[in-house]
Design a protein around this motif. Sequence first.
Motif, PDB file in Angstrom:
ATOM      1  N   ALA A  98     -31.173  61.017  -2.417  1.00 53.23           N
ATOM      2  CA  ALA A  98     -31.590  61.251  -1.218  1.00 53.23           C
ATOM      3  C   ALA A  98     -33.087  60.659  -0.917  1.00 53.23           C
ATOM      4  CB  ALA A  98     -31.613  62.687  -0.902  1.00 53.23           C
ATOM      5  N   ILE A  99     -33.939  60.833  -1.903  1.00 48.82           N
ATOM      6  CA  ILE A  99     -35.222  60.265  -1.676  1.00 48.82           C
ATOM      7  C   ILE A  99     -35.341  58.835  -1.456  1.00 48.82           C
ATOM      8  CG2 ILE A  99     -37.421  60.095  -3.031  1.00 48.82           C
ATOM      9  CD1 ILE A  99     -37.077  62.744  -4.159  1.00 48.82           C
ATOM     10  N   ARG A 100     -34.398  58.176  -2.137  1.00 50.11           N
ATOM     11  CA  ARG A 100     -34.325  56.750  -1.898  1.00 50.11           C
ATOM     12  C   ARG A 100     -34.010  56.410  -0.559  1.00 50.11           C
ATOM     13  NH1 ARG A 100     -30.240  53.103  -5.449  1.00 50.11           N
ATOM     14  NH2 ARG A 100     -31.126  54.604  -6.837  1.00 50.11           N
ATOM     15  N   GLY A 101     -33.058  57.125   0.098  1.00 44.46           N
ATOM     16  CA  GLY A 101     -32.535  56.791   1.316  1.00 44.46           C
ATOM     17  C   GLY A 101     -33.688  57.254   2.405  1.00 44.46           C
ATOM     18  N   GLN A 102     -34.383  58.277   2.129  1.00 41.79           N
ATOM     19  CA  GLN A 102     -35.428  58.591   3.256  1.00 41.79           C
ATOM     20  C   GLN A 102     -36.580  57.441   3.097  1.00 41.79           C
ATOM     21  OE1 GLN A 102     -35.440  60.941   5.461  1.00 41.79           O
ATOM     22  NE2 GLN A 102     -33.450  61.452   4.965  1.00 41.79           N
ATOM     23  N   THR A 103     -36.855  57.078   2.055  1.00 41.73           N
ATOM     24  CA  THR A 103     -37.915  56.116   1.752  1.00 41.73           C
ATOM     25  C   THR A 103     -37.420  54.680   2.388  1.00 41.73           C
ATOM     26  OG1 THR A 103     -38.358  57.040  -0.585  1.00 41.73           O
ATOM     27  CG2 THR A 103     -39.062  54.833   0.032  1.00 41.73           C
ATOM     28  N   GLY A 104     -36.145  54.563   2.257  1.00 40.33           N
ATOM     29  CA  GLY A 104     -35.859  53.252   3.129  1.00 40.33           C
ATOM     30  C   GLY A 104     -35.820  53.427   4.507  1.00 40.33           C
ATOM     31  N   LYS A 105     -35.585  54.528   4.975  1.00 37.15           N
ATOM     32  CA  LYS A 105     -35.596  54.793   6.433  1.00 37.15           C
ATOM     33  C   LYS A 105     -37.165  54.825   6.808  1.00 37.15           C
ATOM     34  CE  LYS A 105     -31.562  57.748   7.174  1.00 37.15           C
ATOM     35  NZ  LYS A 105     -31.231  59.070   7.123  1.00 37.15           N
ATOM     36  N   MET A 106     -38.157  55.145   6.220  1.00 36.74           N
ATOM     37  CA  MET A 106     -39.422  55.410   6.353  1.00 36.74           C
ATOM     38  C   MET A 106     -40.189  53.871   6.116  1.00 36.74           C
ATOM     39  SD  MET A 106     -40.960  58.573   4.398  1.00 36.74           S
ATOM     40  CE  MET A 106     -42.640  58.070   4.751  1.00 36.74           C
ATOM     41  N   ALA A 107     -39.551  52.946   5.701  1.00 39.57           N
ATOM     42  CA  ALA A 107     -39.929  51.431   5.506  1.00 39.57           C
ATOM     43  C   ALA A 107     -39.507  50.694   6.395  1.00 39.57           C
ATOM     44  CB  ALA A 107     -39.455  50.940   4.063  1.00 39.57           C
ATOM     45  N   ASP A 108     -38.296  51.215   7.017  1.00 42.98           N
ATOM     46  CA  ASP A 108     -37.881  50.326   8.272  1.00 42.98           C
ATOM     47  C   ASP A 108     -38.680  51.063   9.362  1.00 42.98           C
ATOM     48  OD1 ASP A 108     -35.917  49.179   6.760  1.00 42.98           O
ATOM     49  OD2 ASP A 108     -34.162  50.763   7.437  1.00 42.98           O
ATOM     50  N   MET A 109     -38.919  51.965   9.626  1.00 44.53           N
ATOM     51  CA  MET A 109     -40.053  52.426  10.593  1.00 44.53           C
ATOM     52  C   MET A 109     -41.107  52.041  10.656  1.00 44.53           C
ATOM     53  SD  MET A 109     -38.570  56.725  10.732  1.00 44.53           S
ATOM     54  CE  MET A 109     -40.366  57.111  11.622  1.00 44.53           C
ATOM     55  N   MET A 110     -41.819  51.728   9.610  1.00 49.99           N
ATOM     56  CA  MET A 110     -43.140  51.223   9.204  1.00 49.99           C
ATOM     57  C   MET A 110     -42.972  49.688   9.765  1.00 49.99           C
ATOM     58  SD  MET A 110     -45.102  53.312   8.382  1.00 49.99           S
ATOM     59  CE  MET A 110     -46.773  52.586   7.882  1.00 49.99           C
ATOM     60  N   HIS A 111     -41.941  49.146   9.353  1.00 48.84           N
ATOM     61  CA  HIS A 111     -41.815  47.766   9.728  1.00 48.84           C
ATOM     62  C   HIS A 111     -41.662  47.715  11.443  1.00 48.84           C
ATOM     63  CE1 HIS A 111     -40.801  43.340   9.841  1.00 48.84           C
ATOM     64  NE2 HIS A 111     -39.938  43.805  10.463  1.00 48.84           N
ATOM     65  N   THR A 112     -41.028  48.445  11.917  1.00 51.69           N
ATOM     66  CA  THR A 112     -40.814  48.518  13.163  1.00 51.69           C
ATOM     67  C   THR A 112     -42.228  48.813  13.866  1.00 51.69           C
ATOM     68  OG1 THR A 112     -38.590  49.228  13.226  1.00 51.69           O
ATOM     69  CG2 THR A 112     -39.860  49.648  15.408  1.00 51.69           C
ATOM     70  N   MET A 113     -42.999  49.758  13.456  1.00 47.88           N
ATOM     71  CA  MET A 113     -44.321  50.346  13.913  1.00 47.88           C
ATOM     72  C   MET A 113     -45.426  48.993  13.843  1.00 47.88           C
ATOM     73  SD  MET A 113     -44.621  53.877  12.781  1.00 47.88           S
ATOM     74  CE  MET A 113     -46.305  54.174  13.541  1.00 47.88           C
ATOM     75  N   SER A 114     -45.176  48.101  12.625  1.00 49.74           N
ATOM     76  CA  SER A 114     -46.010  46.885  12.502  1.00 49.74           C
ATOM     77  C   SER A 114     -45.502  45.946  13.651  1.00 49.74           C
ATOM     78  CB  SER A 114     -45.747  46.486  11.144  1.00 49.74           C
ATOM     79  OG  SER A 114     -46.513  45.202  10.873  1.00 49.74           O
ATOM     80  N   VAL A 115     -44.546  45.528  14.142  1.00 50.83           N
ATOM     81  CA  VAL A 115     -44.192  44.561  14.781  1.00 50.83           C
ATOM     82  C   VAL A 115     -44.733  45.172  16.122  1.00 50.83           C
ATOM     83  CG1 VAL A 115     -42.117  43.711  15.923  1.00 50.83           C
ATOM     84  CG2 VAL A 115     -42.250  43.983  13.539  1.00 50.83           C
ATOM     85  N   GLU A 116     -44.546  46.473  16.395  1.00 52.61           N
ATOM     86  CA  GLU A 116     -44.952  46.922  17.876  1.00 52.61           C
ATOM     87  C   GLU A 116     -46.325  46.792  18.083  1.00 52.61           C
ATOM     88  OE1 GLU A 116     -43.426  50.930  18.097  1.00 52.61           O
ATOM     89  OE2 GLU A 116     -41.258  50.035  18.426  1.00 52.61           O
ATOM     90  N   MET A 117     -47.062  47.006  16.786  1.00 56.88           N
ATOM     91  CA  MET A 117     -48.756  47.021  17.004  1.00 56.88           C
ATOM     92  C   MET A 117     -48.961  45.504  16.966  1.00 56.88           C
ATOM     93  SD  MET A 117     -50.262  49.847  16.526  1.00 56.88           S
ATOM     94  CE  MET A 117     -51.579  49.329  16.321  1.00 56.88           C
ATOM     95  N   THR A 118     -48.297  44.500  16.489  1.00 56.58           N
ATOM     96  CA  THR A 118     -48.445  43.008  16.712  1.00 56.58           C
ATOM     97  C   THR A 118     -48.374  42.767  18.075  1.00 56.58           C
ATOM     98  OG1 THR A 118     -48.004  42.819  14.585  1.00 56.58           O
ATOM     99  CG2 THR A 118     -48.059  40.729  16.089  1.00 56.58           C
ATOM    100  N   ALA A 119     -47.222  43.386  18.609  1.00 51.04           N
ATOM    101  CA  ALA A 119     -47.206  43.063  20.124  1.00 51.04           C
ATOM    102  C   ALA A 119     -48.153  43.550  21.158  1.00 51.04           C
ATOM    103  CB  ALA A 119     -45.791  43.496  20.590  1.00 51.04           C
ATOM    104  N   ILE A 120     -48.551  44.789  20.762  1.00 45.78           N
ATOM    105  CA  ILE A 120     -49.962  45.396  21.591  1.00 45.78           C
ATOM    106  C   ILE A 120     -51.181  44.788  21.207  1.00 45.78           C
ATOM    107  CG2 ILE A 120     -51.371  47.348  21.567  1.00 45.78           C
ATOM    108  CD1 ILE A 120     -48.630  49.194  21.064  1.00 45.78           C
ATOM    109  N   ARG A 121     -51.377  44.203  20.318  1.00 45.14           N
ATOM    110  CA  ARG A 121     -52.632  43.506  19.868  1.00 45.14           C
ATOM    111  C   ARG A 121     -52.562  42.219  20.927  1.00 45.14           C
ATOM    112  NH1 ARG A 121     -51.878  44.135  14.101  1.00 45.14           N
ATOM    113  NH2 ARG A 121     -52.912  46.281  13.834  1.00 45.14           N
ATOM    114  N   GLN A 122     -51.287  41.627  20.788  1.00 38.20           N
ATOM    115  CA  GLN A 122     -51.365  40.172  21.413  1.00 38.20           C
ATOM    116  C   GLN A 122     -51.349  40.423  22.936  1.00 38.20           C
ATOM    117  OE1 GLN A 122     -47.489  38.901  20.252  1.00 38.20           O
ATOM    118  NE2 GLN A 122     -48.439  37.642  18.449  1.00 38.20           N
ATOM    119  N   HIS A 123     -50.758  41.415  23.505  1.00 37.03           N
ATOM    120  CA  HIS A 123     -50.953  42.045  24.869  1.00 37.03           C
ATOM    121  C   HIS A 123     -52.257  42.381  25.349  1.00 37.03           C
ATOM    122  CE1 HIS A 123     -49.613  43.284  28.880  1.00 37.03           C
ATOM    123  NE2 HIS A 123     -50.396  44.446  28.621  1.00 37.03           N
ATOM    124  N   LEU A 124     -52.993  42.903  24.653  1.00 36.03           N
ATOM    125  CA  LEU A 124     -54.384  43.490  24.608  1.00 36.03           C
ATOM    126  C   LEU A 124     -55.292  42.105  24.709  1.00 36.03           C
ATOM    127  CD1 LEU A 124     -56.423  45.641  25.388  1.00 36.03           C
ATOM    128  CD2 LEU A 124     -56.592  46.181  22.827  1.00 36.03           C
TER     129      LEU A 124
END
Length: 73
Positions: free
Chosen positions: A15-41
Amino acid sequence: MSEAPDNLVLEHLRAIRGQTGKMADMMHTMSVEMTAIRQHLAGVVTIQEHDHGDIAGIKARLDRIETRPDLVD
């Protein structure tokens, strides 16, 4: 009886491994979104700097027009 606690620990670890995987996916998504925001700014800042240059040019032209001898009050 010794097998039950081992299975329970394994279940928790899975269960911990599954949650950690989900968190890693979310962090990757947030990183991509932050890059897009930086480029737009960066684009917005570039446009703003261009606009400031245009405004400065217009002010210089207006000052030159206002200082013409026939327009002075």
